[in-house]
Design a protein around this motif. Structure first.
Motif, short mmCIF file in Angstrom:
data_model
loop_
_atom_site.label_atom_id
_atom_site.label_comp_id
_atom_site.label_asym_id
_atom_site.label_seq_id
_atom_site.Cartn_x
_atom_site.Cartn_y
_atom_site.Cartn_z
N GLY A 225 0.81 -1.21 0.00
CA GLY A 225 0.00 0.00 0.00
C GLY A 225 0.84 1.26 0.00
O GLY A 225 0.46 2.28 -0.58
N GLY B 290 1.60 2.65 -3.38
CA GLY B 290 0.52 3.44 -3.94
C GLY B 290 0.55 4.88 -3.44
O GLY B 290 0.33 5.83 -4.20
N GLY C 141 -3.77 3.78 -1.61
CA GLY C 141 -2.59 3.23 -0.95
C GLY C 141 -2.73 3.23 0.57
O GLY C 141 -2.34 2.27 1.24
#
Length: 202
Positions: free
Chosen positions: A28, A31, A192
């Motif tokens: 994440g 992102g 993210g």
């Protein structure tokens, strides 16, 4: 064996099947960083175009070449960060970074992305650049949806959002830049962050 044990066994089998057929170590944080890079790139582009090109980006001259360099830099930084963070997460989870599932993920992600990139280059060479931002969002969204079959399924939702923003951008080309900022910048950070707390934080 109780019903609870059966459900637990089924859940474990499902998890094993997912691990064998999907690459689930996407980070994440990658992102979030991709979104930050996109916002920085957009800020640089906006400054250059607004200051030196009177708000209009022409296909010839140093402004256009600089903007292309900025876009390439954003992509490269995003890729490097993604590979580094995903590799670190895969090692932590005891997964191989390059196996059958990761290869399928990359192939299915790249097919729409490369096709879209080539199409955008073709229309740029024809002097048609009003819908470039929208097309970038659409093909990127298609790539995410196509790749979601071999990774964390939640990335398809980001893909749907990107496609929606891209379609709006093609309808209203004058807002293409800002919709690009929302899609590649803000939505990446939101996505993210959500993925980080859902999958990375344990």
């Amino acid at each position: 064996m109780s019903e609870k044990d059966y459900l637990k066994d089924i859940s474990e089998i499902k998890n094993l099947m997912n691990k064998s057929s999907r690459f689930i170590s996407l980070s994440g944080l990658s992102g979030i960083l991709a979104g930050i890079y996109a916002l920085i790139g957009a800020a640089i582009t906006y400054y250059l175009v607004d200051t030196y090109s009177y708000g209009t980006l022409m296909l010839d001259g140093w402004i256009f070449r600089t903007v292309m360099l900025v876009l390439i830099s954003v992509a490269l930084f995003s890729i490097v960060s993604g590979v580094f963070l995903t590799t670190r997460k895969a090692k932590k989870n005891g997964e191989k970074i390059w196996d059958k599932s990761s290869r399928r993920l990359i192939y299915n992600f790249l097919i729409p992305l490369i096709s879209g990139g080539l199409y955008i280059l073709i229309i740029l060479s024809q002097g048609k650049y009003g819908q470039t931002g929208g097309l970038m969002l659409i093909f990127y969204g298609l790539a995410l949806i196509n790749a979601s079959k071999y990774s964390i399924g939640d990335i398809k939702y980001l893909g749907f959002i990107q496609i929606t923003l891209g379609l709006i951008a093609t309808l209203y080309p004058g807002y293409g830049f800002w919709l690009w900022v929302i899609g590649f910048g803000i939505m990446h950070i939101i996505y993210g962050t959500w993925m980080h707390f859902k999958y990375d934080v344990k």
